[in-house]
Design a protein around this motif. Sequence first.
Motif, PDB file in Angstrom:
ATOM      1  N   PRO A 112      34.545  33.443  57.048  1.00 20.92           N
ATOM      2  CA  PRO A 112      34.233  32.010  56.940  1.00 20.92           C
ATOM      3  C   PRO A 112      32.742  31.699  56.982  1.00 20.92           C
ATOM      4  O   PRO A 112      32.259  30.849  56.237  1.00 20.92           O
ATOM      5  CB  PRO A 112      34.982  31.416  58.140  1.00 20.92           C
ATOM      6  CG  PRO A 112      36.160  32.326  58.313  1.00 20.92           C
ATOM      7  CD  PRO A 112      35.643  33.707  58.005  1.00 20.92           C
ATOM      8  N   PHE A 121      30.666  29.540  54.066  1.00 25.11           N
ATOM      9  CA  PHE A 121      29.951  28.291  54.315  1.00 25.11           C
ATOM     10  C   PHE A 121      28.434  28.434  54.208  1.00 25.11           C
ATOM     11  O   PHE A 121      27.727  27.425  54.160  1.00 25.11           O
ATOM     12  CB  PHE A 121      30.323  27.740  55.696  1.00 25.11           C
ATOM     13  CG  PHE A 121      31.727  27.203  55.773  1.00 25.11           C
ATOM     14  CD1 PHE A 121      32.110  26.113  55.007  1.00 25.11           C
ATOM     15  CD2 PHE A 121      32.675  27.807  56.592  1.00 25.11           C
ATOM     16  CE1 PHE A 121      33.408  25.617  55.058  1.00 25.11           C
ATOM     17  CE2 PHE A 121      33.973  27.320  56.654  1.00 25.11           C
ATOM     18  CZ  PHE A 121      34.344  26.223  55.883  1.00 25.11           C
ATOM     19  N   PHE A 162      39.176  33.750  51.702  1.00 22.12           N
ATOM     20  CA  PHE A 162      38.679  32.515  52.286  1.00 22.12           C
ATOM     21  C   PHE A 162      37.922  31.755  51.197  1.00 22.12           C
ATOM     22  O   PHE A 162      36.766  32.026  50.897  1.00 22.12           O
ATOM     23  CB  PHE A 162      37.769  32.781  53.485  1.00 22.12           C
ATOM     24  CG  PHE A 162      37.593  31.561  54.347  1.00 22.12           C
ATOM     25  CD1 PHE A 162      38.456  31.306  55.396  1.00 22.12           C
ATOM     26  CD2 PHE A 162      36.589  30.643  54.084  1.00 22.12           C
ATOM     27  CE1 PHE A 162      38.323  30.162  56.172  1.00 22.12           C
ATOM     28  CE2 PHE A 162      36.442  29.507  54.856  1.00 22.12           C
ATOM     29  CZ  PHE A 162      37.302  29.257  55.903  1.00 22.12           C
ATOM     30  N   ALA A 213      39.669  26.981  53.311  1.00 22.92           N
ATOM     31  CA  ALA A 213      38.752  26.239  54.177  1.00 22.92           C
ATOM     32  C   ALA A 213      39.278  24.849  54.492  1.00 22.92           C
ATOM     33  O   ALA A 213      38.962  24.284  55.551  1.00 22.92           O
ATOM     34  CB  ALA A 213      37.380  26.142  53.514  1.00 22.92           C
ATOM     35  N   SER A 214      40.072  24.264  53.591  1.00 28.05           N
ATOM     36  CA  SER A 214      40.587  22.906  53.793  1.00 28.05           C
ATOM     37  C   SER A 214      41.944  22.890  54.493  1.00 28.05           C
ATOM     38  O   SER A 214      42.474  21.817  54.787  1.00 28.05           O
ATOM     39  CB  SER A 214      40.707  22.183  52.446  1.00 28.05           C
ATOM     40  OG  SER A 214      41.663  22.819  51.613  1.00 28.05           O
ATOM     41  N   LYS A 230      40.802  24.069  59.573  1.00 26.24           N
ATOM     42  CA  LYS A 230      39.762  23.139  59.139  1.00 26.24           C
ATOM     43  C   LYS A 230      39.069  22.521  60.342  1.00 26.24           C
ATOM     44  O   LYS A 230      39.704  22.017  61.263  1.00 26.24           O
ATOM     45  CB  LYS A 230      40.389  22.039  58.276  1.00 26.24           C
ATOM     46  CG  LYS A 230      39.379  21.058  57.717  1.00 26.24           C
ATOM     47  CD  LYS A 230      40.054  20.000  56.856  1.00 26.24           C
ATOM     48  CE  LYS A 230      39.037  19.010  56.302  1.00 26.24           C
ATOM     49  NZ  LYS A 230      39.699  17.966  55.464  1.00 26.24           N
TER      50      LYS A 230
END
Length: 321
Positions: A59, A63, A95, A100-101, A131
């Motif tokens: 993750p 991001f 991912f 992610a949502s 999330k």
Amino acid sequence: MSRLFRDVDGGRRCPHGSVVCIGAFDGLHLGHRALVRRAVERARTLGVPAVALSFEPLPREFFAPGNPPPRLLSPRAKAEGLLALGADKVGLLRFDARMASMTAADFVRDVLVGHLGVREVWVGPEFRFGKGRVGDLALLQAIGRELADTGQGFTAHQIEPVLLDGERVSSTRIRAALGAGDFDAAARMLGRPFAIGGRVARGARLGRTLGFPTANLRFHGKAPPLAGIHAVRVHGLGGAPLSGVSSLGTRPTVDGTELLLETHLFDFDGDLYGRRIEVEFVAHLRDEEKFDDLPTLVAQMHRDAEQARTILLQDPTRARA
């Protein structure tokens, strides 16, 4: 690797249930190992598969694509390590924007319950998911109880932190130790010497021209938490490790841009292209630097090689943990 899966679409992967452990598992350090082994132990008791669940990219990489965190293990090495620890199946879930949502509750119901038929979930200290990272152990336990009446209930548990020198073992601590050249501290937390593995790739063959042929490993965007010149041992080319000196960096003297691990093996002459090797880091010699010309660089390479030989000869029996 038939026991590896990347997606959770389709029917239930574990029709008779599973025990799942979840984590980033970057490094597979002592804490990760304790978590996986506990899940495997419980799975054997219940007679169901043990599933180790992680994400690729991590993750934090998703991001922060322009500034990804340093990695201790490649995805392949992580999957192989999890299987070696006893996991029956390894999920390196993609991912992406969809993942992610996904809310924490949806992840539990769709992935853990719907796809894996989870009966027990095991996580490490400070585990967060979903999330906004709002999911935690308490949420897992609450949903597990909520689903009990439907026959899909499960229990959730957290292992105790693994401590070393009074502090929790973590990938962050290991990255800091490696960045500081403290390979002994890193090895103690990992449970083994730190090494980078991969398949030898073809290079520009400049090292051979300079009298220092190298075996080159590429990183494909997943940079390790250290750089510079190191004394190393190389595994995978026979019964005993081979000594050498490595340069991990971008080769500024020749205006290089790609991050490479270039390893010169002492007293070895052969083509290693396509072979899988593991480069174990023993000692940091110096930082990478840009020299005025190639003769100056070559002179320094000779000094590096001599220093590496001396260090490695002082500890000739060091073995893999």
